[in-house]
Design an enzyme around this catalytic site. Structure first.
Site, PDB file in Angstrom:
ATOM      1  N   CYS A  35       0.831  -1.206   0.000  1.00 53.51           N
ATOM      2  CA  CYS A  35       0.000   0.000   0.000  1.00 53.51           C
ATOM      3  C   CYS A  35       0.861   1.249   0.000  1.00 53.51           C
ATOM      4  O   CYS A  35       2.058   1.217   0.301  1.00 53.51           O
ATOM      5  CB  CYS A  35      -0.884   0.054   1.249  1.00 53.51           C
ATOM      6  SG  CYS A  35      -1.866  -1.411   1.553  1.00 53.51           S
ATOM      7  N   ASP A 475      21.258  25.065  12.576  1.00 50.53           N
ATOM      8  CA  ASP A 475      20.656  26.240  13.192  1.00 50.53           C
ATOM      9  C   ASP A 475      21.226  26.388  14.599  1.00 50.53           C
ATOM     10  O   ASP A 475      21.039  25.526  15.461  1.00 50.53           O
ATOM     11  CB  ASP A 475      19.134  26.075  13.250  1.00 50.53           C
ATOM     12  CG  ASP A 475      18.446  27.328  13.762  1.00 50.53           C
ATOM     13  OD1 ASP A 475      17.885  28.054  12.928  1.00 50.53           O
ATOM     14  OD2 ASP A 475      18.462  27.556  14.983  1.00 50.53           O
TER      15      ASP A 475
END
Length: 531
Positions: A35, A475
């Site tokens: 799926c 960051d």
């Protein structure tokens, strides 16, 4: 991009988020089928699944395709899209008004880079109806909100909702809601006065609670006044929101970045001027409401922007997020975040009205503080003063936000920074970006721009298109927060820590940014900041 682990893939299939479609396939051992991650079938047990990188690999391993989600299309192919990535993008554009006024299905298909037939097949398979049917329902819903929540003339509402004539408006409205517009208005007014017939237990067709319960979190209008020139109006609506909701965190974020005259935060009341398709508007929400829906006051130059403005507010405030699923997923995937999640349950992603605006903040914010970035953008906004019409002004909000293309044309006059970064800023703001594309495709567009690296691209994605699984690289503000919490000692360690929070790294990032914002001020020594 981060390489997902099997545990992260399993978390993704539990969330059934279409953003992961095409990235991998789920193979269920007990049934022998494979799926897409967004398959609506019941999620199998973790021990009963394995993952394949492609449909071809799943078939080669002996699995057959699921009949519910149809995963046989090549990854990224728009030709067969039952899982809904193409359909969801089309519905979002329709909701934003792509088929209003002179909009057409061929133009919508071209914008999505598919044929009309492909678009129709994707929508019908996903929703059972084509683009025009969805546009018709959208117009009817917008008309119902205005009929039940305002005293505007019905002829004006017909025009504002996008109907070709007042007769078409009446016929469509009555067919969908079971009553004429005048009847719905009378019943709504009666409920507001508390004089509805007792004991009947009935509500008018399409009443507020019914709209809230439809799963889309739509706007439920309250009694609204109206004024303004032309078709302009001031309307009050209620925004359905899943709680917990960290409105205080959103208010604090917006307050630090508010450009004077464009945006204002007083306590938890957030006010923001925006550019809409048919004219300017002003949004005002009290983010501090402790329960129930959020109250939104909309000041619009043109009523045709009503529905688009509602959709924009929902995106800016991340109102469609599932806070219970996200918070539980974060804690389960990365226990080190448990304390932060407990302090701020229901964390939301603070958006920007456009990807270009998010990109402008990201480029301007490189290697400087958030306050310095805001000062730069304020200077540009002053240079391109664009006042709001008098009847739309409220509080200190009196002008429209900066247009990124105008900012690019005068960058030499307002941007104070290295010449190379100014050139990168100009190029970024002039770029033609397809924000409606899937996140991976948008990220590729951004990284192709001169001077745009992973940090800049991921920050723009997080705020500009509400990407839920990005963590701006290297960051320093994130690293400072992680060190303070004893979670990381260097950037590689921090990256590994955030990767463990996939597929909700954006929310993990915001938890760290909020923690860092509360730490005592230190001398700025940062390569990048959370602008």
């Amino acid at each position: 991009m981060h390489q997902m682990t099997d545990d992260e893939r399993y978390a993704a299939i539990r969330s059934r988020d279409t953003r992961f479609d095409g990235m991998f396939f789920t193979c269920v051992r007990s049934t022998g089928i494979f799926c897409r991650p967004s398959c609506p079938a019941r999620t199998p047990q973790r021990t009963g699944v394995e993952f394949a990188p492609s449909a071809a690999a799943a078939v080669a391993a002996g699995y057959r395709a699921c009949k519910r989600c149809g995963p046989m299309a090549p990854p990224g192919s728009p030709d067969d899209d039952p899982a809904g990535s193409l359909a969801e993008r089309a519905l979002r554009l329709i909701d934003e008004g792509a088929l209003d006024d002179e909009g057409s299905v061929p133009a919508l298909a071209a914008r999505l880079a598919v044929s009309e037939r492909t678009l129709h097949r994707a929508l019908v398979r996903r929703t059972g109806a084509g683009a025009l049917a969805h546009a018709r329902i959208r117009r009817a819903r917008r008309a119902h909100d205005l009929v039940a929540g305002s005293e505007l003339p019905l002829a004006q509402i017909a025009h504002a909702a996008g109907f070709g004539s007042e007769r078409q408006f009446h016929e469509t409205f009555t067919q969908i809601f079971g009553h004429a517009p005048s009847v719905v208005r009378e019943r709504a007014a009666s409920r507001r006065r508390g004089t509805g017939r007792p004991g009947t237990g009935r509500r008018g067709a399409g009443s507020g609670p019914a709209l809230e319960a439809d799963g889309r979190g739509d706007v439920v209008p309250e009694g609204a006044g109206h004024r303004g020139a032309g078709s302009g109006a001031v309307l009050t609506a209620r925004l359905a929101v899943r709680r917990p909701f960290d409105g205080a965190g959103l208010a604090a974020w917006f307050a630090v970045r508010a450009v004077p005259g464009v945006e204002e935060v007083v306590g938890t009341v957030w006010t923001r001027a925006v550019r809409l398709v048919h004219g300017p508007g002003v949004l005002q929400v009290d983010l501090g409401a402790e329960d129930g829906p959020l109250t939104l006051v909309l000041r619009l130059a043109d009523l045709r922007d009503y529905s688009a403005a509602i959709g924009l507010v929902r995106r800016l405030l991340d109102l469609d997020a599932d806070p219970h699923g996200i918070d539980a997923g974060l804690v389960a995937a990365q226990p080190g975040l448990a304390d932060l999640v407990a302090r701020r349950p229901g964390m939301r992603i603070p958006g920007t009205p456009s990807l270009s605006e998010a990109l402008m903040w990201a480029v301007v914010g490189q290697q400087i503080t958030t306050v310095q970035a805001r000062d730069q953008i304020t200077r540009a906004t002053d240079l391109h003063e664009d006042p709001l019409p008098e009847h739309l002004r409220t509080g200190t909000v009196h002008r429209l936000p900066l247009c990124p293309r105008e900012a690019a044309a005068t960058a030499e006059q307002w941007y104070r920074g290295p010449g190379a970064r100014r050139a990168a800023l100009v190029g970024a703001l002039q770029a033609e970006l397809d924000a409606a594309a899937e996140v991976t495709a948008v990220r590729a567009q951004l990284l192709a721009l001169r001077g745009v690296g992973p940090w800049t691209a991921d920050y723009a994605l997080l705020r500009g298109v509400r990407a839920i699984d990005v963590a701006p690289a290297r960051d320093v503000a994130l690293l400072g927060a992680a060190r303070d919490l004893g979670l990381a000692e260097d950037h590689p360690t921090l990256t590994a820590f955030l990767d463990a929070a996939s597929p909700w790294r954006s929310y993990a990032t915001l938890h760290l940014w909020h923690h860092q914002a509360g730490l005592p001020a230190r001398p700025p020594r940062r390569k990048d900041t959370a602008s």
